[in-house]
Design an enzyme around this catalytic site. Structure first.
Site, PDB file in Angstrom:
ATOM      1  N   GLU A 248       0.891  -1.176   0.000  1.00  0.00           N
ATOM      2  CA  GLU A 248       0.000   0.000   0.000  1.00  0.00           C
ATOM      3  C   GLU A 248       0.912   1.203   0.000  1.00  0.00           C
ATOM      4  O   GLU A 248       1.504   1.573   1.007  1.00  0.00           O
ATOM      5  CB  GLU A 248      -0.908  -0.032   1.233  1.00  0.00           C
ATOM      6  CG  GLU A 248      -2.065   0.960   1.141  1.00  0.00           C
ATOM      7  CD  GLU A 248      -1.813   2.227   1.934  1.00  0.00           C
ATOM      8  OE1 GLU A 248      -1.456   3.242   1.284  1.00  0.00           O
ATOM      9  OE2 GLU A 248      -1.974   2.214   3.147  1.00  0.00           O
ATOM     10  N   CYS A 282      -2.096   9.129   3.084  1.00  0.00           N
ATOM     11  CA  CYS A 282      -1.883   8.687   1.711  1.00  0.00           C
ATOM     12  C   CYS A 282      -3.101   8.924   0.832  1.00  0.00           C
ATOM     13  O   CYS A 282      -2.984   8.999  -0.393  1.00  0.00           O
ATOM     14  CB  CYS A 282      -1.472   7.222   1.682  1.00  0.00           C
ATOM     15  SG  CYS A 282      -2.615   6.117   2.527  1.00  0.00           S
TER      16      CYS A 282
END
Length: 478
Positions: A248, A282
């Site tokens: 990720e 993010c």
């Protein structure tokens, strides 16, 4: 901070100190609040041996029993919400209310995956000629979990929850800047009765830890959340040993604001979410592509809310945005702003460090940013928003897809045809309309392109942690 935890490694069910340590700094005050033990190779070898033994025990533990341990640990964490939140704010800087919510989100990951633990079903495949086929799902083995500093509690929870629910053991290397969240998680599992070796916690020099452990044969999965550059390096290293990875990685989330949007409401909502966690998320909305007919009122409302954001020590009441989590982010953001302005961008708010103590940076808004500015391609990972006008949805989608990243994307519109087009044409693993919530424990989360691959959360969340085995059985010898 007197109640900041005494930081230790946790290996084979026991706590340990090390000969070498490093300081943990409060980013709001720049004061040292703790000493972090640095694992040596001997510690890593012990963690690997412990994880192998822990896997042997845990894989044979019934899924219902695994779930019970996870739920007990989550309950203990909920009971200690305030203590944990204070630790997170001290080491990371985020406002205390946000830290409290992060503790609850971490517990929700354990609670969701505990439910998934008892649903790791296989299946029977119908066949002819007296042969039956049965598909089994089995835990992959020892997991190396590498979690980042921006969410000290919830990010380690995601890695641990997926591993434990699947029947794996895990060695967690948590972020050196923000270690307390992981300490609290491990402590909760210790008291919840998790067998020794199933969960191990190490800190130290990131490159040394990952380089050593990824090369070890018992490590069967690398689960990493962090920058794309580091993720590519770890993926390359893992590939040399045919070790699968769950990545990720970075994002640079676009927000498409269509002409039919309720301008004031959308702008205020976007500004509030942009500066959550000081933009160190993010999935943070960063590149705003606003229809030219509503560009001016949207930008004005956004800037007004950005300038009204209360910045300060996360321990203080009313603070909405704390400092950056580490000092290196201050010059990095300053350089992005200066580059954009030099290339013709309009600086509408912020753009500089705040004060002389602590790693504070102003909520910043750039507008009319040219395509060749660094910030249009590089994730700022801070309180910096870019607002650009676009002529139509075609232009917005093209610019949204114009970066190597594809983690999260957002759209504001009430038109079903616009939603349909963005759903199919925007390149992202997570797309939200008229909301800026990118993921929940019950939804799969992950990216496309350079934002990584694999998913955490949702019914898909345990797939990376399990091997698929096909069993053929004939009723007669053939």
């Amino acid at each position: 901070m007197s109640d900041y935890p005494d930081l230790q490694l946790y290996i084979g069910g026991a706590w340990r100190k090390t000969a070498q340590d490093m300081p943990v700094i409060n980013p709001a005050t720049e004061a040292e609040i703790g000493r972090l033990p640095v694992a040596g190779q001997g510690d890593l070898e012990d963690a690997l041996s412990a994880a192998q033994e822990g896997f042997r025990i845990w894989r044979a533990t019934p899924p219902r029993a695994r779930a019970d341990v996870m739920l007990r640990a989550a309950a203990l964490l909920r009971e200690r919400q305030e203590e944990i939140a204070l630790s997170i704010t001290a080491e990371h800087g985020k406002p205390l209310p946000q830290a409290r919510l992060e503790v609850i989100r971490g517990c929700e990951f354990f609670e969701w995956d505990a439910g998934e633990a008892v649903r790791t079903y296989g299946r029977v495949i119908p066949s002819a000629r007296g042969v039956s086929y049965v598909v089994h799902h089995e835990p992959v083995g020892v997991v190396l979990g590498l979690s980042p500093w921006n969410f000290p509690m919830s990010q380690p929870c995601r890695k641990i929850a997926g591993a434990l629910a699947s029947g794996c053991s895990i060695i967690l290397k948590a972020a050196e800047e923000t270690p307390a969240g992981a300490m609290h998680i491990v402590r909760a599992f210790h008291y919840a009765g998790l067998p020794a070796g199933v969960l191990n916690l190490v800190f130290g020099v990131p490159a040394q830890i990952s380089d050593f452990l990824i090369r070890q044969e018992p490590v069967r999965l690398v689960a990493f959340t962090g920058s794309t550059a580091v993720g590519r390096h770890l993926t390359t290293l893992a590939s040399e040993h045919m070790t699968p990875v769950l990545m990720e990685l970075g994002g640079h989330a676009p927000v498409i604001v269509c002409e039919d949007t309720e301008v004031e409401k959308a702008a205020v909502s976007c500004a509030i979410r942009k500066y959550r966690n000081a933009g160190q998320v993010c999935t943070s909305p960063t590149r705003f592509f606003v229809h030219e007919s509503i560009f001016e009122p949207f930008a004005q409302a956004f800037v007004k809310r950005a300038k009204a954001t209360i910045v300060g020590d996360g321990m203080d009441a009313g603070v909405e945005m704390g400092p950056l989590a580490n000092e290196r982010r201050v010059p990095a953001l300053t350089a992005l702003v200066e580059d954009a302005v030099a290339k013709g961008a309009d600086l509408l708010a912020g753009g500089a460090r705040l004060g002389s103590s602590g790693y504070f940076f102003e909520p910043t808004v750039l507008a009319n940013v040219p395509a060749d500015a660094r910030v249009m391609q590089e994730e700022p990972f801070g309180p910096l928003a870019v607002i650009n006008p676009v002529a139509d949805l075609d232009a917005a989608i093209a610019q949204a897809n114009g970066v190597p990243y594809g983690l999260a994307a957002y759209g504001f519109t009430n038109r079903a045809d616009y939603i349909e087009r963005m759903t199919h044409e925007v390149e992202a693993g997570n797309i939200s309309f008229n909301t800026l919530e990118a993921s929940l424990p019950e939804t799969p989360f992950g990216g496309v392109k350079s934002s990584g691959y694999g998913r955490e959360g949702g019914t898909e969340g345990l797939e990376n942690y399990m091997n698929v085995k096909n069993i053929s059985h004939s009723i007669e010898i053939v």
